[in-house]
Write an enzyme that holds these catalytic residues in place. Structure first.
Site, PDB file in Angstrom:
ATOM      1  N   SER A 179       0.656  -1.286   0.158  1.00  0.00           N
ATOM      2  CA  SER A 179       0.114  -0.092   0.049  1.00  0.00           C
ATOM      3  C   SER A 179       0.820   1.314   0.005  1.00  0.00           C
ATOM      4  O   SER A 179       0.310   2.242  -0.597  1.00  0.00           O
ATOM      5  CB  SER A 179      -0.952  -0.053   1.256  1.00  0.00           C
ATOM      6  OG  SER A 179      -0.173   0.099   2.455  1.00  0.00           O
ATOM      7  N   HIS A 207      -5.114  -3.488  -2.584  1.00  0.00           N
ATOM      8  CA  HIS A 207      -4.954  -2.530  -3.608  1.00  0.00           C
ATOM      9  C   HIS A 207      -4.366  -3.018  -4.916  1.00  0.00           C
ATOM     10  O   HIS A 207      -3.802  -2.458  -5.705  1.00  0.00           O
ATOM     11  CB  HIS A 207      -3.463  -1.899  -3.059  1.00  0.00           C
ATOM     12  CG  HIS A 207      -3.691  -0.897  -2.016  1.00  0.00           C
ATOM     13  ND1 HIS A 207      -4.188   0.425  -1.828  1.00  0.00           N
ATOM     14  CD2 HIS A 207      -3.689  -1.397  -0.553  1.00  0.00           C
ATOM     15  CE1 HIS A 207      -4.219   0.726  -0.766  1.00  0.00           C
ATOM     16  NE2 HIS A 207      -3.985  -0.207   0.201  1.00  0.00           N
ATOM     17  N   LYS A 236     -11.822   0.530  -1.929  1.00  0.00           N
ATOM     18  CA  LYS A 236     -10.891   1.132  -2.702  1.00  0.00           C
ATOM     19  C   LYS A 236     -11.446   1.261  -4.279  1.00  0.00           C
ATOM     20  O   LYS A 236     -12.124   2.107  -4.639  1.00  0.00           O
ATOM     21  CB  LYS A 236      -9.148   0.440  -2.627  1.00  0.00           C
ATOM     22  CG  LYS A 236      -8.958   0.566  -1.286  1.00  0.00           C
ATOM     23  CD  LYS A 236      -7.614  -0.167  -0.966  1.00  0.00           C
ATOM     24  CE  LYS A 236      -7.348   0.207   0.643  1.00  0.00           C
ATOM     25  NZ  LYS A 236      -8.366  -0.435   1.446  1.00  0.00           N
TER      26      LYS A 236
END
Length: 390
Positions: A179, A207, A236
């Site tokens: 990240s 991610h 995300k």
């Protein structure tokens, strides 16, 4: 409790103090955020595919809110388990081509809950040194031994696995894309070591989900790597909130009975489940978002490199510039805000000492012009602060 003031003062002296900055979105203007009266290009959001303002997601959440109300009212084990949960988990397992799936409230709860359910005293967790804090904390809470291997160092991991080969249960855990650095884990090598030493392998796709794979399934799918526990988030690329775990039916049955954050937390609101379900559909069907994101990443990375910054290789939308000391990094972030860019300073303990950085993160909604202009302004700040030299 005076000790707190002393500790806070020491943090402030070391430029490690954190404060909560008020930000707001601009509906219909994705890619930007507002602080005070200033509109800023948002290069700090994890909304990688730009779905957080998608009208279809907003509409289904509104409709479900009017039907089901604002909350689930209890945990899924009590009265919070709606039919929509089952439909979402079935869709998730089909998307990931696995037997079953389970939705958690967020990524932190998923990681801590899964690790605590799988290992305990007498077991060992092999964790990359740069793994997310939720993985580290989950291991500590599990009471298993934590064996941290140097970042992406497979020889060091092998040494540790030899050292702990007689442990009852062995679990390897890694981020797929890290990240704060944006680099990838060596997933094929990890899968090989898992088989060689009889360990379980858990991969956090927070991610990388939505970004990699033909349908956004994640890096494991793109590389053709089978894992025992596949975890990802909806906060995300999905632009919503929550997390999921995919794997065998046995794994999911075990987690339903043993994952404490699931058992002892109120279920996500039905309106949020509706939004996640729509986002899952869009992640699979709107492939152009992944294409656009990769174009934006290539352009921004090359623009920063041309400006003189040391940018690591890769195709992740996470693009850090390592500054080093905390004070300069804070001043860099503040100067960028004056230039109309929201880019947060990342400092220890989130990253190792001496590696404070500006972490840029891109979205499919950013235009070429916005990114080129941003790179020019970032260069200006770098020259002003002495981070770059002519």
């Amino acid at each position: 409790m005076n000790w707190m003031e002393k500790e806070l003062s020491a943090m402030e002296d070391a430029s490690l103090m954190r404060t909560l900055c008020l930000s707001s979105s601009i509906l219909g203007c994705p890619g930007y955020t507002v602080r005070g009266e200033r509109r800023l290009l948002n290069l700090s959001s994890n909304d990688y595919l730009g779905l957080s303002q998608h009208p279809a997601i907003i509409e289904v959440m509104r409709e479900e809110l009017l039907i089901e109300g604002s909350g689930a009212g209890a945990s899924r084990h009590v009265t919070g388990n709606r039919a929509s949960y089952g439909r979402l988990e079935e869709a998730l397992s089909g998307w990931q081509n696995c037997e079953a799936a389970l939705v958690f409230a967020n990524g932190y709860m998923a990681n801590s809950g899964v690790i605590g359910a799988l290992v305990g005293r007498g077991d060992v967790v092999f964790s990359d040194q740069l793994n997310h804090a939720s993985i580290v904390d989950g291991t500590i809470l599990s009471r298993a031994e934590l064996a941290r291997y140097r970042h992406n160092d497979m020889e060091h991991l092998r040494t540790l696995m030899n050292k702990y080969r007689d442990k009852r249960r062995k679990l390897i855990v890694t981020d797929a894309v890290f990240s704060m650095d944006g680099d990838q884990a060596p997933l094929r090598e990890l899968a090989h070591l898992k088989c060689e030493y009889g360990a379980m392998l858990m991969v956090d796709e927070a991610h990388s989900g939505g970004i990699y794979g033909d349908l956004g399934e994640g890096l494991c799918h793109e590389l053709g790597v089978d894992v025992d526990i596949h975890m990802g988030t909806f906060s995300k690329s999905f632009g919503v909130y929550g997390a999921y775990v995919c794997g065998s039916r046995t794994l999911i049955r075990w987690l339903v009975n043993k994952a404490r954050p699931l058992i002892y937390s109120t279920a996500l609101p039905p309106s949020l489940i509706a939004g996640i379900s729509k986002a899952l559909e869009l992640v699979q069907t709107e492939h152009w978002r992944r294409v656009r994101l990769r174009e934006a990443v290539t352009l921004f990375r090359s623009s920063l490199s041309a400006a003189g910054f040391d940018v690591s290789a890769g195709d992740s939308p996470i693009v850090p510039i390592i500054i080093g000391d905390n004070d300069t990094t804070l001043r860099f972030s503040g100067a960028l805000e004056e230039e109309g860019i929201a880019a947060v300073a990342i400092r220890p303990p989130t990253v190792p000492e001496g590696t404070a950085r500006i972490r840029f993160s891109l979205s499919a909604v950013h235009t070429d012009k916005e990114l080129i202009d941003a790179a020019a302004r970032i260069r200006t700040v770098g020259l002003q602060l002495g981070v770059l030299s002519l």
